[in-house]
Write an enzyme that holds these catalytic residues in place. Structure first.
Site, PDB file in Angstrom:
ATOM      1  N   LYS A  15       0.822  -1.222   0.000  1.00 44.29           N
ATOM      2  CA  LYS A  15       0.000   0.000   0.000  1.00 44.29           C
ATOM      3  C   LYS A  15       0.855   1.272   0.000  1.00 44.29           C
ATOM      4  O   LYS A  15       0.625   2.182  -0.785  1.00 44.29           O
ATOM      5  CB  LYS A  15      -0.937   0.032   1.223  1.00 44.29           C
ATOM      6  CG  LYS A  15      -1.925  -1.119   1.291  1.00 44.29           C
ATOM      7  CD  LYS A  15      -2.826  -1.018   2.506  1.00 44.29           C
ATOM      8  CE  LYS A  15      -2.112  -1.021   3.841  1.00 44.29           C
ATOM      9  NZ  LYS A  15      -1.343  -2.266   4.119  1.00 44.29           N
ATOM     10  N   ARG A  90      -8.921   1.574   9.558  1.00 46.90           N
ATOM     11  CA  ARG A  90      -8.569   0.179   9.852  1.00 46.90           C
ATOM     12  C   ARG A  90      -9.640  -0.504  10.690  1.00 46.90           C
ATOM     13  O   ARG A  90      -9.496  -1.687  11.006  1.00 46.90           O
ATOM     14  CB  ARG A  90      -7.251   0.139  10.624  1.00 46.90           C
ATOM     15  CG  ARG A  90      -6.018  -0.234   9.783  1.00 46.90           C
ATOM     16  CD  ARG A  90      -4.851  -0.175  10.743  1.00 46.90           C
ATOM     17  NE  ARG A  90      -3.675  -0.892  10.371  1.00 46.90           N
ATOM     18  CZ  ARG A  90      -2.647  -0.400   9.678  1.00 46.90           C
ATOM     19  NH1 ARG A  90      -2.694   0.811   9.196  1.00 46.90           N
ATOM     20  NH2 ARG A  90      -1.565  -1.124   9.474  1.00 46.90           N
ATOM     21  N   ARG A 129      11.605  -5.831   4.530  1.00 49.32           N
ATOM     22  CA  ARG A 129      11.392  -4.379   4.345  1.00 49.32           C
ATOM     23  C   ARG A 129      12.428  -3.560   5.111  1.00 49.32           C
ATOM     24  O   ARG A 129      12.689  -3.818   6.283  1.00 49.32           O
ATOM     25  CB  ARG A 129       9.990  -3.999   4.815  1.00 49.32           C
ATOM     26  CG  ARG A 129       9.761  -2.476   4.823  1.00 49.32           C
ATOM     27  CD  ARG A 129       8.306  -2.110   4.817  1.00 49.32           C
ATOM     28  NE  ARG A 129       7.615  -2.471   6.042  1.00 49.32           N
ATOM     29  CZ  ARG A 129       6.301  -2.312   6.221  1.00 49.32           C
ATOM     30  NH1 ARG A 129       5.544  -1.800   5.266  1.00 49.32           N
ATOM     31  NH2 ARG A 129       5.746  -2.668   7.360  1.00 49.32           N
ATOM     32  N   ARG A 162      12.076  -1.810  10.833  1.00 49.36           N
ATOM     33  CA  ARG A 162      11.099  -1.446  11.861  1.00 49.36           C
ATOM     34  C   ARG A 162      10.994  -2.558  12.891  1.00 49.36           C
ATOM     35  O   ARG A 162      10.990  -3.727  12.537  1.00 49.36           O
ATOM     36  CB  ARG A 162       9.723  -1.230  11.214  1.00 49.36           C
ATOM     37  CG  ARG A 162       9.583   0.133  10.574  1.00 49.36           C
ATOM     38  CD  ARG A 162       8.346   0.268   9.709  1.00 49.36           C
ATOM     39  NE  ARG A 162       7.121  -0.292  10.270  1.00 49.36           N
ATOM     40  CZ  ARG A 162       5.940  -0.256   9.650  1.00 49.36           C
ATOM     41  NH1 ARG A 162       5.826   0.322   8.466  1.00 49.36           N
ATOM     42  NH2 ARG A 162       4.866  -0.783  10.204  1.00 49.36           N
ATOM     43  N   ARG A 173       0.172  -8.776  13.573  1.00 50.28           N
ATOM     44  CA  ARG A 173      -0.414  -7.704  12.751  1.00 50.28           C
ATOM     45  C   ARG A 173      -1.340  -8.262  11.681  1.00 50.28           C
ATOM     46  O   ARG A 173      -2.377  -7.669  11.381  1.00 50.28           O
ATOM     47  CB  ARG A 173       0.692  -6.858  12.118  1.00 50.28           C
ATOM     48  CG  ARG A 173       1.294  -5.879  13.113  1.00 50.28           C
ATOM     49  CD  ARG A 173       2.655  -5.411  12.697  1.00 50.28           C
ATOM     50  NE  ARG A 173       2.625  -4.667  11.460  1.00 50.28           N
ATOM     51  CZ  ARG A 173       3.642  -4.596  10.606  1.00 50.28           C
ATOM     52  NH1 ARG A 173       4.761  -5.249  10.856  1.00 50.28           N
ATOM     53  NH2 ARG A 173       3.550  -3.888   9.532  1.00 50.28           N
TER      54      ARG A 173
HETATM   55  P1  ADP Z   1       1.733  -1.628   7.681  1.00 49.12           P
HETATM   56  O1  ADP Z   1       1.497  -0.786   6.468  1.00 49.12           O
HETATM   57  O2  ADP Z   1       2.945  -2.448   7.557  1.00 49.12           O
HETATM   58  O3  ADP Z   1       0.545  -2.359   8.134  1.00 49.12           O
HETATM   59  P2  ADP Z   1       1.583   0.808   9.220  1.00 49.12           P
HETATM   60  O4  ADP Z   1       2.767   1.655   9.113  1.00 49.12           O
HETATM   61  O5  ADP Z   1       0.373   1.182   8.419  1.00 49.12           O
HETATM   62  O6  ADP Z   1       2.042  -0.663   8.894  1.00 49.12           O
HETATM   63  O7  ADP Z   1       1.116   0.693  10.736  1.00 49.12           O
HETATM   64  C1  ADP Z   1       2.004   0.385  11.771  1.00 49.12           C
HETATM   65  C2  ADP Z   1       1.260   0.352  13.100  1.00 49.12           C
HETATM   66  O8  ADP Z   1       0.704   1.655  13.383  1.00 49.12           O
HETATM   67  C3  ADP Z   1       0.054  -0.576  13.159  1.00 49.12           C
HETATM   68  O9  ADP Z   1       0.434  -1.908  13.472  1.00 49.12           O
HETATM   69  C4  ADP Z   1      -0.758   0.071  14.279  1.00 49.12           C
HETATM   70  O10 ADP Z   1      -0.214  -0.208  15.554  1.00 49.12           O
HETATM   71  C5  ADP Z   1      -0.554   1.551  14.011  1.00 49.12           C
HETATM   72  N1  ADP Z   1      -1.582   2.082  13.103  1.00 49.12           N
HETATM   73  C6  ADP Z   1      -1.404   2.564  11.838  1.00 49.12           C
HETATM   74  N2  ADP Z   1      -2.566   2.974  11.317  1.00 49.12           N
HETATM   75  C7  ADP Z   1      -3.518   2.753  12.252  1.00 49.12           C
HETATM   76  C8  ADP Z   1      -4.927   2.939  12.298  1.00 49.12           C
HETATM   77  N3  ADP Z   1      -5.602   3.447  11.266  1.00 49.12           N
HETATM   78  N4  ADP Z   1      -5.573   2.591  13.437  1.00 49.12           N
HETATM   79  C9  ADP Z   1      -4.913   2.105  14.495  1.00 49.12           C
HETATM   80  N5  ADP Z   1      -3.597   1.873  14.500  1.00 49.12           N
HETATM   81  C10 ADP Z   1      -2.896   2.187  13.401  1.00 49.12           C
HETATM   82  P1  ADP Z   2       2.307  -1.825   3.180  1.00 50.18           P
HETATM   83  O1  ADP Z   2       2.306  -0.321   3.174  1.00 50.18           O
HETATM   84  O2  ADP Z   2       1.061  -2.386   2.564  1.00 50.18           O
HETATM   85  O3  ADP Z   2       2.598  -2.388   4.517  1.00 50.18           O
HETATM   86  P2  ADP Z   2       4.821  -1.572   1.669  1.00 50.18           P
HETATM   87  O4  ADP Z   2       4.495  -0.702   0.511  1.00 50.18           O
HETATM   88  O5  ADP Z   2       5.582  -0.965   2.777  1.00 50.18           O
HETATM   89  O6  ADP Z   2       3.475  -2.302   2.206  1.00 50.18           O
HETATM   90  O7  ADP Z   2       5.603  -2.849   1.091  1.00 50.18           O
HETATM   91  C1  ADP Z   2       6.055  -3.891   1.943  1.00 50.18           C
HETATM   92  C2  ADP Z   2       7.397  -4.427   1.414  1.00 50.18           C
HETATM   93  O8  ADP Z   2       7.201  -5.085   0.165  1.00 50.18           O
HETATM   94  C3  ADP Z   2       8.447  -3.360   1.139  1.00 50.18           C
HETATM   95  O9  ADP Z   2       9.698  -3.914   1.463  1.00 50.18           O
HETATM   96  C4  ADP Z   2       8.329  -3.083  -0.354  1.00 50.18           C
HETATM   97  O10 ADP Z   2       9.561  -2.661  -0.932  1.00 50.18           O
HETATM   98  C5  ADP Z   2       7.922  -4.453  -0.892  1.00 50.18           C
HETATM   99  N1  ADP Z   2       6.970  -4.386  -2.026  1.00 50.18           N
HETATM  100  C6  ADP Z   2       5.975  -3.503  -2.218  1.00 50.18           C
HETATM  101  N2  ADP Z   2       5.269  -3.783  -3.342  1.00 50.18           N
HETATM  102  C7  ADP Z   2       5.849  -4.899  -3.867  1.00 50.18           C
HETATM  103  C8  ADP Z   2       5.582  -5.695  -5.042  1.00 50.18           C
HETATM  104  N3  ADP Z   2       4.563  -5.406  -5.871  1.00 50.18           N
HETATM  105  N4  ADP Z   2       6.383  -6.759  -5.268  1.00 50.18           N
HETATM  106  C9  ADP Z   2       7.384  -7.054  -4.423  1.00 50.18           C
HETATM  107  N5  ADP Z   2       7.704  -6.362  -3.307  1.00 50.18           N
HETATM  108  C10 ADP Z   2       6.932  -5.289  -3.026  1.00 50.18           C
END
Ligand code: ADP
Ligand code: ADP
Length: 216
Positions: A15, A90, A129, A162, A173
């Site tokens: 995303k 979320r 990542r 992270r 998660r």
């Molecule tokens: P990812 O894209 O890998 O799921 P995020 O960076 O979006 O991770 O989120 C990391 C953490 O931040 C989540 O596991 C949660 O603890 C918190 N978080 C992010 N967005 C929200 C949300 N909309 N509501 C509640 N907690 C959130």
């Molecule tokens: P999210 O925000 O949904 O948690 P990220 O955009 O941070 O996901 O992507 C998670 C990991 O996967 C990162 O290390 C990113 O570089 C990698 N990634 C993202 N999109 C792709 C894809 N289409 N194919 C392979 N790896 C990807």
């Protein structure tokens, strides 16, 4: 009228990666709730300290503080034309609050791209990542490596893993996503805004799928 796009999908599906590309392309603000929490953490604000206790365990930060943070973000001038929301809402309560806020600002959720990939792919993406300290740009050690190891291509800052991308928290998660966020699939499908996107393809192909889904 302003355009608001909500990116829905499990952690690690891509995303954030797509949100950055699309925001630039469509000239919309990119709002990442996770990035906002991490900025607060870095700035050692009260919100940052509170959020950290949940983030470290892979749990969601409570709705009230999350909604207040997003509300404030949406009132900034760069959101006038609209925004791509990445990681928010979320929960159903957050989605209801978003609907109300946007109504107040004269907008609505226009499209909800829902990106999917099997759990095995998510775990592989999260555990590889690497994130940049300065602005949260993301890389993957195999799929999307930086030009120079441990250094961000864009701003030259250091890359780090992270804490919540370490294995035990990753599993939690994904579980939290299934319990608390997955109900939003039906929520947005019933509103006619959901579009499904296959997130298993490479980054470029996923961007193409997004563009064609958003043009419809
Ligand atoms: P990812 O894209 O890998 O799921 P995020 O960076 O979006 O991770 O989120 C990391 C953490 O931040 C989540 O596991 C949660 O603890 C918190 N978080 C992010 N967005 C929200 C949300 N909309 N509501 C509640 N907690 C959130
Ligand atoms: P999210 O925000 O949904 O948690 P990220 O955009 O941070 O996901 O992507 C998670 C990991 O996967 C990162 O290390 C990113 O570089 C990698 N990634 C993202 N999109 C792709 C894809 N289409 N194919 C392979 N790896 C990807």
């Amino acid at each position: 009228m302003a355009t608001f796009i909500v990116l829905l999908g499990p952690p690690g599906v891509g995303k954030g990666t797509q949100a950055r590309i699309l925001a630039e392309h469509l000239k919309l603000a990119h709002i990442s709730s996770g990035d906002l929490f991490r900025e607060n953490l870095k700035g050692q604000t009260e919100l940052g300290r509170l959020a950290q206790t949940y983030m470290n365990k892979g749990e969601l930060v409570p709705d009230d503080v999350t909604i207040a943070m997003i509300r404030e973000r949406l009132t900034r001038p760069d959101c006038k034309a609209g925004a791509i929301l990445d990681g928010f809402p979320r929960t159903t309560a957050q989605a209801d609050a978003l609907e109300k806020m946007l109504k107040e600002f004269g907008g609505k959720v226009d499209k909800v791209p829902y990106v999917t990939a099997p759990e095995k792919v998510l775990v592989e993406r999260l555990s590889g990542r690497w994130t940049c300290r300065a602005q949260g740009h993301v890389y993957h050690d195999k799929n999307n490596p930086p030009k120079q190891a441990m250094v961000c291509d864009i701003d030259g800052s250091e890359l780090y893993q992270r804490d919540d991308d370490k294995s035990e928290t990753v599993v939690r998660r994904i579980q939290v996503y299934l319990e608390q966020t997955a109900p939003l699939i039906a929520y947005y499908r019933s509103r006619g805004t959901l579009v499904e996107i296959d997130g298993t393809q490479n980054i470029e192909k996923v961007t193409k799928a997004f563009m064609s889904a958003l043009e419809k």
